[in-house]
Design a protein around this motif. Structure first.
Motif, PDB file in Angstrom:
ATOM      1  N   GLY A 145       0.811  -1.202   0.000  1.00 33.61           N
ATOM      2  CA  GLY A 145       0.000   0.000   0.000  1.00 33.61           C
ATOM      3  C   GLY A 145       0.848   1.257   0.000  1.00 33.61           C
ATOM      4  N   MET A 146       0.191   2.404  -0.088  1.00 38.32           N
ATOM      5  CA  MET A 146       0.890   3.660  -0.364  1.00 38.32           C
ATOM      6  C   MET A 146       1.772   4.160   0.774  1.00 38.32           C
ATOM      7  SD  MET A 146      -2.147   6.517  -0.016  1.00 38.32           S
ATOM      8  CE  MET A 146      -3.309   5.627  -1.026  1.00 38.32           C
ATOM      9  N   PHE A 147       1.513   3.745   2.021  1.00 36.84           N
ATOM     10  CA  PHE A 147       2.297   4.278   3.133  1.00 36.84           C
ATOM     11  C   PHE A 147       3.351   3.306   3.659  1.00 36.84           C
ATOM     12  CE2 PHE A 147      -1.566   7.099   4.081  1.00 36.84           C
ATOM     13  CZ  PHE A 147      -1.040   8.128   3.319  1.00 36.84           C
ATOM     14  N   VAL A 148       3.556   2.190   2.978  1.00 33.83           N
ATOM     15  CA  VAL A 148       4.670   1.311   3.334  1.00 33.83           C
ATOM     16  C   VAL A 148       5.955   1.981   2.860  1.00 33.83           C
ATOM     17  CG1 VAL A 148       5.730  -0.954   2.980  1.00 33.83           C
ATOM     18  CG2 VAL A 148       3.241  -0.759   3.202  1.00 33.83           C
ATOM     19  N   GLU A 149       6.917   2.127   3.758  1.00 34.53           N
ATOM     20  CA  GLU A 149       8.195   2.764   3.413  1.00 34.53           C
ATOM     21  C   GLU A 149       9.054   1.764   2.645  1.00 34.53           C
ATOM     22  OE1 GLU A 149       8.708   5.878   4.168  1.00 34.53           O
ATOM     23  OE2 GLU A 149       7.107   6.234   5.640  1.00 34.53           O
ATOM     24  N   THR A 150       9.515   2.148   1.466  1.00 34.69           N
ATOM     25  CA  THR A 150      10.299   1.231   0.634  1.00 34.69           C
ATOM     26  C   THR A 150      11.671   1.816   0.316  1.00 34.69           C
ATOM     27  OG1 THR A 150       9.279   2.154  -1.365  1.00 34.69           O
ATOM     28  CG2 THR A 150       8.266   0.177  -0.409  1.00 34.69           C
TER      29      THR A 150
ATOM     30  N   SER B  17      17.351   5.227  14.588  1.00 29.98           N
ATOM     31  CA  SER B  17      16.977   6.247  13.617  1.00 29.98           C
ATOM     32  C   SER B  17      16.253   5.622  12.431  1.00 29.98           C
ATOM     33  CB  SER B  17      18.220   6.988  13.129  1.00 29.98           C
ATOM     34  OG  SER B  17      19.032   6.128  12.347  1.00 29.98           O
ATOM     35  N   PHE B  18      15.349   6.372  11.842  1.00 35.43           N
ATOM     36  CA  PHE B  18      14.632   5.882  10.671  1.00 35.43           C
ATOM     37  C   PHE B  18      15.591   5.647   9.507  1.00 35.43           C
ATOM     38  CE2 PHE B  18      12.332   6.999   6.689  1.00 35.43           C
ATOM     39  CZ  PHE B  18      11.528   5.872   6.626  1.00 35.43           C
ATOM     40  N   ALA B  19      16.588   6.507   9.354  1.00 33.25           N
ATOM     41  CA  ALA B  19      17.528   6.398   8.236  1.00 33.25           C
ATOM     42  C   ALA B  19      18.339   5.107   8.296  1.00 33.25           C
ATOM     43  CB  ALA B  19      18.466   7.599   8.218  1.00 33.25           C
TER      44      ALA B  19
ATOM     45  N   ASP C  90       9.771  10.897  12.261  1.00 33.58           N
ATOM     46  CA  ASP C  90      10.820  11.363  11.354  1.00 33.58           C
ATOM     47  C   ASP C  90      10.208  11.974  10.090  1.00 33.58           C
ATOM     48  OD1 ASP C  90      12.956  11.362   9.310  1.00 33.58           O
ATOM     49  OD2 ASP C  90      14.101  10.280  10.836  1.00 33.58           O
ATOM     50  N   PRO C  91      10.570  13.217   9.750  1.00 37.17           N
ATOM     51  CA  PRO C  91       9.975  13.877   8.575  1.00 37.17           C
ATOM     52  C   PRO C  91      10.405  13.271   7.244  1.00 37.17           C
ATOM     53  CG  PRO C  91      11.706  15.243   9.546  1.00 37.17           C
ATOM     54  CD  PRO C  91      11.474  14.109  10.496  1.00 37.17           C
ATOM     55  N   ALA C  92      11.423  12.404   7.255  1.00 42.08           N
ATOM     56  CA  ALA C  92      11.860  11.779   6.007  1.00 42.08           C
ATOM     57  C   ALA C  92      10.913  10.667   5.560  1.00 42.08           C
ATOM     58  CB  ALA C  92      13.276  11.221   6.173  1.00 42.08           C
ATOM     59  N   ARG C  93       9.974  10.298   6.386  1.00 43.24           N
ATOM     60  CA  ARG C  93       9.031   9.239   6.043  1.00 43.24           C
ATOM     61  C   ARG C  93       8.020   9.705   4.988  1.00 43.24           C
ATOM     62  NH1 ARG C  93       7.643   5.062   9.480  1.00 43.24           N
ATOM     63  NH2 ARG C  93       9.084   4.655  11.193  1.00 43.24           N
ATOM     64  N   LYS C  94       7.425   8.727   4.285  1.00 41.84           N
ATOM     65  CA  LYS C  94       6.272   9.042   3.439  1.00 41.84           C
ATOM     66  C   LYS C  94       5.162   9.645   4.286  1.00 41.84           C
ATOM     67  CE  LYS C  94       6.729   5.278   0.029  1.00 41.84           C
ATOM     68  NZ  LYS C  94       6.049   4.060  -0.500  1.00 41.84           N
ATOM     69  N   ARG C  95       4.997   9.067   5.470  1.00 43.03           N
ATOM     70  CA  ARG C  95       4.006   9.568   6.411  1.00 43.03           C
ATOM     71  C   ARG C  95       4.588   9.486   7.805  1.00 43.03           C
ATOM     72  NH1 ARG C  95      -2.258   7.620   7.052  1.00 43.03           N
ATOM     73  NH2 ARG C  95      -3.003   9.741   7.318  1.00 43.03           N
ATOM     74  N   SER C  96       4.556  10.598   8.527  1.00 49.37           N
ATOM     75  CA  SER C  96       5.025  10.614   9.905  1.00 49.37           C
ATOM     76  C   SER C  96       3.878  10.259  10.841  1.00 49.37           C
ATOM     77  CB  SER C  96       5.588  11.994  10.257  1.00 49.37           C
ATOM     78  OG  SER C  96       6.687  12.304   9.426  1.00 49.37           O
ATOM     79  N   TYR C  97       4.237   9.770  12.032  1.00 48.68           N
ATOM     80  CA  TYR C  97       3.245   9.300  12.990  1.00 48.68           C
ATOM     81  C   TYR C  97       3.421  10.018  14.324  1.00 48.68           C
ATOM     82  CZ  TYR C  97       2.659   5.505   9.646  1.00 48.68           C
ATOM     83  OH  TYR C  97       2.421   4.791   8.499  1.00 48.68           O
TER      84      TYR C  97
END
Length: 512
Positions: A32-37, A50-52, A196-203
């Motif tokens: 789906g669209m919010f899975v980080e790839t 860290s998300f990175a 993290d703001p680098a995500r497609k969607r932050s939580y």
């Protein structure tokens, strides 16, 4: 090996399904669209780094699910708090893995057995065993089995061989202060990762707060990490509807915003919400459907696992995350709802839970005696966490109510639309079952319930170690499951059937 991603706009935003073929050079991932790839991996979740870094398979806390490439193999990770399981099917030289039972069955062309009445009990059998059972199985209509995996890393190599490993252990707490620091630091890192703001969607964080020990302590930990929002339930069917409401504690003592919902508000939604929550009829979290307006883009902070690790009697014997005394699963019911609404779930009490004996020793130490109130509902660690945050002693931890649950095992727990939809599904599917087979399974269910009621099994929770014998005879040597009447033993099949259309893949993608 590499990942070959296919984002499908019609899939639930956080759903993903992967296929690894024997001898193939790529793992196909439909998502789906919010899975980080990323070329190295994918994730719908947050972890304590860290998300990175994208190193969630090396993390000690994972809230969500995903996969990482390591040379010639793929490592798929569940959550560490047992709220984000994975499901797998091995078939015709391919391994299918997904964070949705309905998705993995749709991808592999499998279906549950329409007349099999024991899915709820089989899932509980798997769940109780903790890390002793990283690869549980459920029967399907064919000879293939559905793999069910909690708190596990699944490794699939280029030969489609499968292995199961545990997540890394965190450091050992020495006393209450070092344990509390582990909880605070772990919660903060998970929430920072999710934001993290680098995500497609932050939580952003949102706490589910009652007046019980576990959600209160989890909310205090989340508030210390920056959480300012909570919600709670009232129960209109109780003599005191606000008996388990955490609203006043949130607003007056913790300084948080708190929205109040009725436990039964979902009955008036008109959208048949029960169909998304039927994987675990004995512990459905369908009241959460009313909170949908607040949940998108949130990390939902829950008190789950506190009943094990913060209850000294349970913590003493819950080796390898096993819980042979529980009478229903936790966290499985809202899987499809979570993936569609697009929020993460996180239970801070699960941090360091594999150090259960140390945590038991801390809870029962002389230093914790001022926070032990005695009786059957006594949890010194969460009491101290909450009281140190300013909550008065008489404001929480009095009675255990479980107001966030609604067992889908009698008509009063269904909306009119949901009940009609469920009954129609069962009637249609069972009409296709040969009468001798129908009678066989109905007799099996009746006999099993009779044995539990009249001879075997225990109503009480017996806090004992998980042993091979316990795991082989789980409902004879310990508490029997919450019994489900025959008419409501098919909600697992109903949920799978109701979800299949949302997991239909374009033919070009299926054969990519």
């Amino acid at each position: 090996m590499l990942f070959r991603y296919h984002e499908i706009s019609t899939l639930p935003p956080l759903a993903w399904g992967a296929r690894v073929d024997r001898g193939g050079d790529a793992a196909l991932v439909f998502h789906g669209m919010f899975v980080e790839t990323h070329s190295r991996g994918f994730i719908e979740g947050a972890w304590n780094d860290s998300f990175a870094s994208l190193n969630f398979t090396a993390a000690t806390i994972v809230a969500g699910t995903g996969g990482i490439l390591e040379h010639d193999r793929v490592r798929f990770s569940t959550s560490t708090d047992r709220l984000g399981p994975l499901f797998s099917i091995v078939k015709d030289g391919s391994v299918y893995v997904s964070n949705s039972p309905a998705f993995v069955m749709t991808m592999s062309g499998e279906e549950p057995d329409d007349i099999y009445p024991f899915y709820d009990y089989d899932l509980l059998h798997i769940y109780r065993q903790g890390l002793y059972c990283p690869n549980g199985h459920l029967r399907l209509r064919s000879a293939t089995r559905l793999g069910v995996h909690f708190s596990t890393i699944i490794t699939v190599d280029e030969r489609a061989a499968v292995r199961f490993d545990s997540h890394r252990l965190c450091e050992l707490p020495r006393d209450y202060q070092t344990y509390k620091e582990l909880l605070l630091e772990g919660t903060r890192k998970v929430l920072d990762n999710g934001a993290d703001p680098a995500r497609k969607r932050s939580y952003g964080p949102l706490a589910s707060l009652s007046r019980g020990y576990d959600s209160t302590a989890a909310t205090v930990l989340a508030k210390a990490a920056g959480c300012a929002d909570a919600f709670t339930y009232i129960d209109d069917r109780c003599r005191d509807p606000k008996c388990d409401s955490g609203a006043s504690n949130a607003r007056f003592f913790l300084g948080m915003r708190c929205k109040v919902y009725s436990r039964w508000q979902y009955l008036a939604l008109g959208s048949c919400p029960e169909a998304e929550f039927g994987y675990a009829a004995a512990n459905s979290m369908v009241p959460l459907a009313a909170v949908e307006d607040q949940l998108p883009g949130r990390i939902l902070i829950l008190g789950d696992y506190g009943d094990t690790i913060w209850d000294p009697k349970a913590a003493k014997v819950s080796n390898q995350l096993s819980r042979p005394w529980v009478r229903h699963t936790h966290g499985l019911s809202p899987v499809e709802f979570r993936l569609r609404v697009a929020y993460l779930a996180f239970a801070p009490a699960s941090i360091a839970a594999r150090h259960n004996r140390i945590i038991h020793d801390i809870a029962t130490s002389e230093a914790m005696r001022p926070w032990s109130v005695g009786g059957g509902y006594d949890r010194p660690i969460p009491r101290r966490i909450a009281e140190e945050a300013g909550l008065p002693r008489d404001r929480f931890g009095i009675d255990k109510v479980a107001s966030s649950h609604s067992h889908l095992r009698d008509p009063s727990r269904f909306s009119e639309k949901g009940l009609n939809h469920y009954r129609r599904f069962v009637s249609q599917r069972h009409a296709e079952v040969p009468r001798p087979i129908y009678n066989y399974w109905r007799a099996r269910a009746r006999w099993r319930h009779y044995l539990w009621t009249n001879t075997n099994g225990h109503e009480d929770l017996r806090y004992v170690h998980s042993t091979p014998l316990q795991r082989h005879f789980p409902f004879i040597l310990n508490a029997k499951p919450i019994p489900i009447p025959w008419d409501y033993m098919f909600t697992f099949q109903w949920t799978v059937a109701s979800m299949r259309s949302r997991y239909a893949l374009p033919q070009v993608s299926v054969h990519a």
